[in-house]
Design a protein around this motif. Structure first.
Motif, PDB file in Angstrom:
ATOM      1  N   THR A 113      -1.705  -0.309  -8.796  1.00 24.49           N
ATOM      2  CA  THR A 113      -0.456  -0.993  -9.047  1.00 24.49           C
ATOM      3  C   THR A 113      -0.224  -1.966  -7.892  1.00 24.49           C
ATOM      4  O   THR A 113      -0.424  -1.610  -6.739  1.00 24.49           O
ATOM      5  CB  THR A 113       0.709   0.019  -9.107  1.00 24.49           C
ATOM      6  OG1 THR A 113       0.447   0.932 -10.165  1.00 24.49           O
ATOM      7  CG2 THR A 113       2.034  -0.679  -9.329  1.00 24.49           C
ATOM      8  N   VAL A 135       2.356  -4.522  -5.795  1.00 24.31           N
ATOM      9  CA  VAL A 135       3.760  -4.786  -5.512  1.00 24.31           C
ATOM     10  C   VAL A 135       3.830  -6.056  -4.681  1.00 24.31           C
ATOM     11  O   VAL A 135       3.068  -6.222  -3.736  1.00 24.31           O
ATOM     12  CB  VAL A 135       4.405  -3.609  -4.742  1.00 24.31           C
ATOM     13  CG1 VAL A 135       5.816  -3.951  -4.321  1.00 24.31           C
ATOM     14  CG2 VAL A 135       4.380  -2.356  -5.591  1.00 24.31           C
ATOM     15  N   SER A 193      -0.842  -2.828  -2.620  1.00 20.15           N
ATOM     16  CA  SER A 193      -1.317  -2.212  -3.858  1.00 20.15           C
ATOM     17  C   SER A 193      -1.629  -0.750  -3.586  1.00 20.15           C
ATOM     18  O   SER A 193      -1.880  -0.353  -2.446  1.00 20.15           O
ATOM     19  CB  SER A 193      -2.554  -2.940  -4.383  1.00 20.15           C
ATOM     20  OG  SER A 193      -3.604  -2.856  -3.456  1.00 20.15           O
ATOM     21  N   CYS A 194      -1.578   0.032  -4.639  1.00 18.10           N
ATOM     22  CA  CYS A 194      -1.830   1.464  -4.514  1.00 18.10           C
ATOM     23  C   CYS A 194      -2.145   2.032  -5.881  1.00 18.10           C
ATOM     24  O   CYS A 194      -1.964   1.372  -6.904  1.00 18.10           O
ATOM     25  CB  CYS A 194      -0.614   2.166  -3.918  1.00 18.10           C
ATOM     26  SG  CYS A 194       0.834   2.131  -4.987  1.00 18.10           S
ATOM     27  N   PRO A 215      -1.227   4.425  -8.989  1.00 21.51           N
ATOM     28  CA  PRO A 215       0.094   4.703  -9.562  1.00 21.51           C
ATOM     29  C   PRO A 215       0.794   5.910  -8.952  1.00 21.51           C
ATOM     30  O   PRO A 215       2.013   5.914  -8.797  1.00 21.51           O
ATOM     31  CB  PRO A 215      -0.203   4.912 -11.050  1.00 21.51           C
ATOM     32  CG  PRO A 215      -1.415   4.089 -11.301  1.00 21.51           C
ATOM     33  CD  PRO A 215      -2.242   4.208 -10.041  1.00 21.51           C
ATOM     34  N   VAL A 274       3.065   5.052  -5.720  1.00 19.24           N
ATOM     35  CA  VAL A 274       4.049   3.971  -5.777  1.00 19.24           C
ATOM     36  C   VAL A 274       5.242   4.251  -4.866  1.00 19.24           C
ATOM     37  O   VAL A 274       5.731   3.346  -4.174  1.00 19.24           O
ATOM     38  CB  VAL A 274       4.507   3.707  -7.229  1.00 19.24           C
ATOM     39  CG1 VAL A 274       5.722   2.803  -7.275  1.00 19.24           C
ATOM     40  CG2 VAL A 274       3.376   3.105  -8.024  1.00 19.24           C
ATOM     41  N   SER A 284       6.410   1.855  -1.871  1.00 18.89           N
ATOM     42  CA  SER A 284       7.777   1.338  -1.868  1.00 18.89           C
ATOM     43  C   SER A 284       8.459   1.620  -0.534  1.00 18.89           C
ATOM     44  O   SER A 284       9.146   0.760   0.033  1.00 18.89           O
ATOM     45  CB  SER A 284       8.569   1.953  -3.016  1.00 18.89           C
ATOM     46  OG  SER A 284       9.889   1.469  -3.019  1.00 18.89           O
TER      47      SER A 284
END
Length: 146
Positions: free
Chosen positions: A3, A5, A110-111, A113, A116, A120
């Motif tokens: 994912t 960000v 990025s990471c 899922p 997350v 964050s």
């Protein structure tokens, strides 16, 4: 699949708030600009004045003690990028990737899922550190564009 960000940050009146002394010190210490070249930058930044005019009415002339001249398409933006170059290592120290262009700053991460929430949290810590760095360097995030 990872994912991604992305956080985008724009500065308020960024070119107008660059501290001349901090910029000159950064040019010397970070980039090794010294002697004649340093004196040229010092001369370029110092003894600048401005006034506001509307029709035939003019404000008083004031001396500028901060800001980089924006009349040039190259020198002003380059000086601003040099002024904010420390942000790259600050953002990277949080394990995130910076993309800086003039007064736009983007932070990428990025990471997987499942991570997350961790990403964050890291992003929030990075943004707090970036905001503190900006404040200590007389810059301000534009909250309407962040």
């Amino acid at each position: 699949m990872k994912t991604k960000v992305k956080q985008k940050h724009t500065l308020s009146s960024a070119f107008d708030t660059v501290d001349h002394e901090v910029l000159l010190q950064r040019l010397r210490l970070t980039f090794g600009i010294d002697n004649i070249a340093h004196r040229w930058f010092q001369s370029y930044l110092s003894d600048r004045h401005q006034h506001v005019g509307r029709g035939t009415t003019r404000s008083s002339i004031v001396q500028l003690v901060c800001g980089v001249p924006q009349g040039s398409v190259l020198v002003g933006p380059v000086l601003f990028v040099l002024y904010t170059t420390d942000l790259i290592s600050l953002i990277e120290s949080h394990g995130l990737t910076p993309h800086l262009y003039a007064d736009d700053k983007q932070i990428f991460g990025s990471c997987l899922p499942a991570a997350v929430n961790t990403l964050s949290s890291e992003n929030s810590e990075c943004i707090s550190d970036v905001a503190a760095w900006m404040k200590s360097n007389r810059l301000q995030l534009n909250s309407d564009k962040t």
